[in-house]
Structure formats: structure tokens, C-alpha cells
Design a protein around this motif. Structure first.
Motif, PDB file in Angstrom:
ATOM      1  N   HIS A   1      11.232   6.706  -6.350  1.00  0.00           N
ATOM      2  CA  HIS A   1      11.475   5.624  -5.402  1.00  0.00           C
ATOM      3  C   HIS A   1      10.244   5.421  -4.527  1.00  0.00           C
ATOM      4  CE1 HIS A   1      12.119   9.174  -2.924  1.00  0.00           C
ATOM      5  NE2 HIS A   1      11.990   8.401  -1.849  1.00  0.00           N
ATOM      6  N   TYR A   2      10.239   4.339  -3.763  1.00  0.00           N
ATOM      7  CA  TYR A   2       9.262   4.192  -2.691  1.00  0.00           C
ATOM      8  C   TYR A   2      10.017   3.871  -1.414  1.00  0.00           C
ATOM      9  CZ  TYR A   2       9.555  -0.913  -3.532  1.00  0.00           C
ATOM     10  OH  TYR A   2       9.987  -2.205  -3.697  1.00  0.00           O
ATOM     11  N   ASP A   3       9.393   4.102  -0.273  1.00  0.00           N
ATOM     12  CA  ASP A   3      10.096   3.973   1.000  1.00  0.00           C
ATOM     13  C   ASP A   3      10.189   2.513   1.434  1.00  0.00           C
ATOM     14  OD1 ASP A   3      10.173   6.681   0.816  1.00  0.00           O
ATOM     15  OD2 ASP A   3       9.504   7.050   2.866  1.00  0.00           O
ATOM     16  N   ILE A   4      11.295   2.182   2.049  1.00  0.00           N
ATOM     17  CA  ILE A   4      11.627   0.798   2.358  1.00  0.00           C
ATOM     18  C   ILE A   4      10.607   0.135   3.268  1.00  0.00           C
ATOM     19  CG2 ILE A   4      13.094   1.346   4.354  1.00  0.00           C
ATOM     20  CD1 ILE A   4      15.041  -0.848   3.276  1.00  0.00           C
ATOM     21  N   ASP A   5       9.965   0.923   4.154  1.00  0.00           N
ATOM     22  CA  ASP A   5       9.029   0.337   5.118  1.00  0.00           C
ATOM     23  C   ASP A   5       7.587   0.352   4.636  1.00  0.00           C
ATOM     24  OD1 ASP A   5       8.627   3.045   5.245  1.00  0.00           O
ATOM     25  OD2 ASP A   5       8.852   3.207   7.425  1.00  0.00           O
ATOM     26  N   MET A   6       7.355   0.822   3.403  1.00  0.00           N
ATOM     27  CA  MET A   6       6.005   0.838   2.809  1.00  0.00           C
ATOM     28  C   MET A   6       5.028   1.662   3.647  1.00  0.00           C
ATOM     29  SD  MET A   6       6.363  -1.063   0.058  1.00  0.00           S
ATOM     30  CE  MET A   6       4.717  -1.562  -0.455  1.00  0.00           C
ATOM     31  N   ALA A   7       5.508   2.694   4.315  1.00  0.00           N
ATOM     32  CA  ALA A   7       4.700   3.463   5.255  1.00  0.00           C
ATOM     33  C   ALA A   7       3.683   4.354   4.554  1.00  0.00           C
ATOM     34  CB  ALA A   7       5.606   4.333   6.126  1.00  0.00           C
ATOM     35  N   ASN A   8       2.653   4.761   5.324  1.00  0.00           N
ATOM     36  CA  ASN A   8       1.803   5.894   4.970  1.00  0.00           C
ATOM     37  C   ASN A   8       2.572   7.149   5.352  1.00  0.00           C
ATOM     38  OD1 ASN A   8      -1.096   4.717   4.373  1.00  0.00           O
ATOM     39  ND2 ASN A   8      -0.298   3.576   6.128  1.00  0.00           N
ATOM     40  N   ILE A   9       2.680   8.107   4.430  1.00  0.00           N
ATOM     41  CA  ILE A   9       3.531   9.275   4.652  1.00  0.00           C
ATOM     42  C   ILE A   9       2.715  10.559   4.568  1.00  0.00           C
ATOM     43  CG2 ILE A   9       5.557  10.549   3.838  1.00  0.00           C
ATOM     44  CD1 ILE A   9       6.520   7.904   2.577  1.00  0.00           C
ATOM     45  N   PHE A  10       2.938  11.451   5.535  1.00  0.00           N
ATOM     46  CA  PHE A  10       2.386  12.806   5.518  1.00  0.00           C
ATOM     47  C   PHE A  10       3.566  13.758   5.344  1.00  0.00           C
ATOM     48  CE2 PHE A  10      -0.535  10.183   7.907  1.00  0.00           C
ATOM     49  CZ  PHE A  10      -1.765  10.519   7.365  1.00  0.00           C
ATOM     50  N   HIS A  11       3.594  14.446   4.195  1.00  0.00           N
ATOM     51  CA  HIS A  11       4.750  15.247   3.792  1.00  0.00           C
ATOM     52  C   HIS A  11       4.386  16.734   3.890  1.00  0.00           C
ATOM     53  CE1 HIS A  11       8.685  15.402   1.886  1.00  0.00           C
ATOM     54  NE2 HIS A  11       8.230  16.264   0.979  1.00  0.00           N
ATOM     55  N   PHE A  12       4.894  17.401   4.917  1.00  0.00           N
ATOM     56  CA  PHE A  12       4.576  18.803   5.203  1.00  0.00           C
ATOM     57  C   PHE A  12       5.652  19.692   4.573  1.00  0.00           C
ATOM     58  CE2 PHE A  12       2.965  16.084   8.496  1.00  0.00           C
ATOM     59  CZ  PHE A  12       1.719  16.590   8.841  1.00  0.00           C
ATOM     60  N   HIS A  13       5.215  20.635   3.739  1.00  0.00           N
ATOM     61  CA  HIS A  13       6.210  21.458   3.042  1.00  0.00           C
ATOM     62  C   HIS A  13       6.316  22.857   3.660  1.00  0.00           C
ATOM     63  CE1 HIS A  13       8.997  22.399  -0.085  1.00  0.00           C
ATOM     64  NE2 HIS A  13       8.296  23.457  -0.458  1.00  0.00           N
TER      65      HIS A  13
ATOM     66  N   LYS B   1      -0.990  -0.544   6.996  1.00  0.00           N
ATOM     67  CA  LYS B   1      -2.075  -1.321   7.593  1.00  0.00           C
ATOM     68  C   LYS B   1      -2.389  -2.582   6.806  1.00  0.00           C
ATOM     69  CE  LYS B   1      -2.768   1.692  10.875  1.00  0.00           C
ATOM     70  NZ  LYS B   1      -2.416   1.366  12.273  1.00  0.00           N
ATOM     71  N   ASN B   2      -2.103  -2.554   5.517  1.00  0.00           N
ATOM     72  CA  ASN B   2      -2.313  -3.733   4.683  1.00  0.00           C
ATOM     73  C   ASN B   2      -1.274  -4.791   5.061  1.00  0.00           C
ATOM     74  OD1 ASN B   2      -2.003  -5.623   2.464  1.00  0.00           O
ATOM     75  ND2 ASN B   2      -3.234  -4.232   1.228  1.00  0.00           N
ATOM     76  N   PRO B   3      -1.682  -6.001   5.468  1.00  0.00           N
ATOM     77  CA  PRO B   3      -0.713  -7.023   5.874  1.00  0.00           C
ATOM     78  C   PRO B   3       0.329  -7.339   4.803  1.00  0.00           C
ATOM     79  CG  PRO B   3      -2.922  -7.672   6.528  1.00  0.00           C
ATOM     80  CD  PRO B   3      -3.074  -6.459   5.659  1.00  0.00           C
ATOM     81  N   ALA B   4      -0.091  -7.322   3.533  1.00  0.00           N
ATOM     82  CA  ALA B   4       0.855  -7.604   2.450  1.00  0.00           C
ATOM     83  C   ALA B   4       1.927  -6.522   2.371  1.00  0.00           C
ATOM     84  CB  ALA B   4       0.116  -7.729   1.123  1.00  0.00           C
ATOM     85  N   ASN B   5       1.531  -5.254   2.555  1.00  0.00           N
ATOM     86  CA  ASN B   5       2.504  -4.169   2.533  1.00  0.00           C
ATOM     87  C   ASN B   5       3.421  -4.217   3.752  1.00  0.00           C
ATOM     88  OD1 ASN B   5       1.579  -3.126   0.114  1.00  0.00           O
ATOM     89  ND2 ASN B   5       0.133  -1.727   1.089  1.00  0.00           N
ATOM     90  N   PHE B   6       2.866  -4.576   4.918  1.00  0.00           N
ATOM     91  CA  PHE B   6       3.685  -4.712   6.118  1.00  0.00           C
ATOM     92  C   PHE B   6       4.738  -5.803   5.914  1.00  0.00           C
ATOM     93  CE2 PHE B   6       4.639  -6.343  10.370  1.00  0.00           C
ATOM     94  CZ  PHE B   6       4.932  -5.162  11.049  1.00  0.00           C
ATOM     95  N   ALA B   7       4.313  -6.930   5.337  1.00  0.00           N
ATOM     96  CA  ALA B   7       5.247  -8.033   5.077  1.00  0.00           C
ATOM     97  C   ALA B   7       6.311  -7.619   4.060  1.00  0.00           C
ATOM     98  CB  ALA B   7       4.478  -9.257   4.582  1.00  0.00           C
ATOM     99  N   LYS B   8       5.896  -6.847   3.041  1.00  0.00           N
ATOM    100  CA  LYS B   8       6.860  -6.402   2.040  1.00  0.00           C
ATOM    101  C   LYS B   8       7.874  -5.445   2.657  1.00  0.00           C
ATOM    102  CE  LYS B   8       7.274  -4.558  -2.648  1.00  0.00           C
ATOM    103  NZ  LYS B   8       6.553  -4.064  -3.855  1.00  0.00           N
ATOM    104  N   GLY B   9       7.420  -4.589   3.588  1.00  0.00           N
ATOM    105  CA  GLY B   9       8.346  -3.699   4.280  1.00  0.00           C
ATOM    106  C   GLY B   9       9.384  -4.476   5.069  1.00  0.00           C
ATOM    107  N   LEU B  10       8.945  -5.522   5.772  1.00  0.00           N
ATOM    108  CA  LEU B  10       9.885  -6.365   6.516  1.00  0.00           C
ATOM    109  C   LEU B  10      10.865  -7.049   5.567  1.00  0.00           C
ATOM    110  CD1 LEU B  10       7.540  -8.041   9.151  1.00  0.00           C
ATOM    111  CD2 LEU B  10       9.136  -6.151   9.516  1.00  0.00           C
ATOM    112  N   TYR B  11      10.358  -7.546   4.450  1.00  0.00           N
ATOM    113  CA  TYR B  11      11.226  -8.175   3.453  1.00  0.00           C
ATOM    114  C   TYR B  11      12.268  -7.182   2.933  1.00  0.00           C
ATOM    115  CZ  TYR B  11      12.775 -10.057  -1.006  1.00  0.00           C
ATOM    116  OH  TYR B  11      13.560 -10.475  -2.059  1.00  0.00           O
ATOM    117  N   ASN B  12      11.819  -5.954   2.628  1.00  0.00           N
ATOM    118  CA  ASN B  12      12.747  -4.949   2.112  1.00  0.00           C
ATOM    119  C   ASN B  12      13.881  -4.672   3.094  1.00  0.00           C
ATOM    120  OD1 ASN B  12      11.212  -4.587  -0.215  1.00  0.00           O
ATOM    121  ND2 ASN B  12      10.094  -2.825   0.605  1.00  0.00           N
TER     122      ASN B  12
END
Length: 293
Positions: free
Chosen positions: A140-152, A238-249
Motif C-alpha cells: 500500500h501507500y499512505d493516503i497523505d503521500m507523506a515522507n515517512i521515517f520508519h524507526f524499528h 513537498k512535491n505539489p502534485a503529491n500534495f494535491a494527490k494526498g488531498l484528493y485521496n
């Protein structure tokens, strides 16, 4: 699948991270970035049982999506102490997904800091994820199209990533954030899912204290090799297209999908799964050269 090892660094400066990984939108594992956190030495199953044992936690497994289920609706609930005992005693498919420690156990925030990688992190959304041996998330990918830092923390986890450019090969379910749920990405059946042979992505295994950077909108599949847990911190795309896609999602896609589930029921879910196969195989056929006999 064509999977490269995700690059690894011991440590990284803000400048190195921005120039080498954020700007080109490439994943990286940072092996030594949290040794100064109290969480590095404190966070294990027993500690979580001690500080959050009485909390009721939402649990998810790998059952297929049903029309009557809401978005991210849990499949079961139990006390954290009971869940941790289950993890320690036997394999289980139950996972904790998107558990907000800011709301549930505020004192845990004293155990970590918000690292300065050059991105502004969402400080109200630190999320915990737990899983038992061999449990996994759907790709899957995250609904908000975020940059993710995943600490294990504790145990070992397999991570498989794909950029959005590989969506055409992944059997994406329309009007959703997942691929077809029947695919085992840790051991795919290429006869059943032939387009996966063309998918180009990344793979790594995370151990205690390591952090994986997943760029904006990256597809990700997580499998727990042994019981463990992780924490994700996220930053706006930070990419405007990804930000817009997150809002759409968030505001369009999710609303439309929930409405269609209510109107058409399970037929809507079944149609989406059929379309995931049909559209991907159609695209594969269109790009496969026809050999002269």
C-alpha cells in the motif's frame, strides 16, 4: 521482481540526506541515528507492556477487505498486555496499525526526539506499529503521500518498496491505496501475477534502532520476520502534485469509495479486485512485443 538493496549509511548529515535521498526521492536506511534516545535502550515488548498494558489496542490481520468495513476499521481489540503476551507465545496475524502514542500514551514521547533531517515533521502524528512473526501488511501507500521515517525496535522486519512510477505493474486496486490482496510480495507467483516481473523496487531488513526513509507516496510492504514494533514519523509531501494527490485521496477518493461500498456492497469490492487484474494485464499485453512465428 527486480529488487535492489536499499542503500545503507551509518550516520548522515542533514545536507547529505537532502541532496542524496530527499531531492532525488530515493529510500535509505540510517543505521545509527537514535542511540541517544532513551527509547533505544528502553523500548522493547516488556516496556510497552508496562507503560501501556491496560490500553485497549486495535488489531488488524490479513483478511480481505469487506464492503461493510470502514476505512482502517480494526478486526479485533484487546488490552496491550494481552496482545504482547500473544506475540511472545505464538505466531499471530494480528498487528497494531497506526496507533497514535500522542493520544494514547503521552509519556512515551519523553523517550524520543524529532530528528532534524531537513523536513518539518508532523509532531502530533507519531504512530506505532506492532506485529507477530510472519504477519504482514498489504502492499500500500499512505493516503497523505507523506515522507515517512520508519524507526524499528525489537525483532526483524522485511520491507519492500516501490516508487509510484511502478504502479502500472503492481495490480493496484482502483479507488484505493492497496494492490490486489492475494499477492504474496515476499514470494510472488509470477504465473498468476506476470506484470510483477517488470516491477522495479527495493528491499531491506530492519533491526533494532534502524530507520528507513520512505519517499513521498512510495508503495510499501512490511513483513515481521520476528515479533517486533516500529514507530513512524512523517512530513508533508513537498512535491505539489503529491500534495494535491494526498488531498484528493483524503477528501474525494475515500469519500467516493465509502459511498460506493454502501450503495453496491460487496459487488463494489469484487469489481475493484477484478479491475486491478484486468487493467494491469491489459497494460502488460500492450507493452509486450509480439514475436513473429
Amino acid at each position: 521482481m527486480n529488487l535492489k538493496d536499499i542503500p545503507r549509511v551509518k550516520k548522515i548529515t542533514k545536507k547529505e540526506f537532502i541532496n542524496n535521498y530527499f531531492k532525488p526521492q530515493k529510500p535509505v536506511v540510517i543505521e545509527q541515528s537514535v542511540e541517544d534516545w532513551p527509547a533505544y535502550s528502553k523500548w522493547n515488548m516488556e516496556y510497552m507492556k508496562k507503560v501501556a498494558g491496560d490500553k485497549i489496542v486495535p488489531l488488524y490481520d490479513d483478511r480481505p477487505v469487506r464492503h461493510e468495513e470502514g476505512f482502517n476499521q480494526p478486526h479485533a481489540q484487546m488490552k496491550m498486555a494481552e496482545y504482547i503476551e500473544l506475540l511472545k507465545s505464538e505466531p499471530t496475524k494480528y498487528r497494531i496499525f497506526l496507533w497514535n502514542i500522542f493520544k494514547q500514551v503521552p509519556e512515551l514521547q519523553n523517550d524520543f526526539a524529532y530528528p532534524d533531517f531537513g523536513l518539518k515533521l508532523k509532531k502530533k502524528l507519531p504512530m506505532l506499529f506492532f506485529g507477530g512473526m510472519d504477519s504482514y501488511t498489504f502492499m500500500h501507500y499512505d493516503i497523505d503521500m507523506a515522507n515517512i521515517f520508519h524507526f524499528h525496535f525489537e525483532g526483524k522486519k522485511e520491507c519492500i518498496l516501490f516508487p509510484q512510477s511502478e504502479t502500472k505493474n503492481l495490480y493496484k486496486v482502483p479507488h484505493s491505496l492497496i494492490t490486489h490482496e492475494s499477492i504474496d510480495f515476499s514470494n510472488p507467483d509470477f504465473e498468476k501475477w506476470p506484470s510483477l516481473k517488470d516491477a522495479k523496487g527495493y528491499r531491506t531488513h530492519l533491526g533494532h534502532g534502524e530507520v528507513l526513509y520512505m519517499p513521498e507516496g512510495y508503495w510499501h510492504y512490511m513483513k515481521y520476520i520476528s515479533p517486533g514494533f516500529s514507530m513512524s514519523l512523517r512530513a508533508w509531501p513537498k512535491n505539489p502534485a503529491n500534495f494535491a494527490k494526498g488531498l484528493y485521496n483524503v477528501f474525494v477518493m475515500r469519500t467516493y469509495d465509502n459511498m460506493m461500498r454502501k450503495v453496491k456492497g460487496q459487488k463494489w469490492i469484487d469489481w475493484k479486485n477484478e479491475q486491478a487484474i484486468a487493467k494491469t494485464n491489459k497494460q502488460l499485453a500492450a507493452t509486450t512485443p509480439v514475436l513473429d512465428k
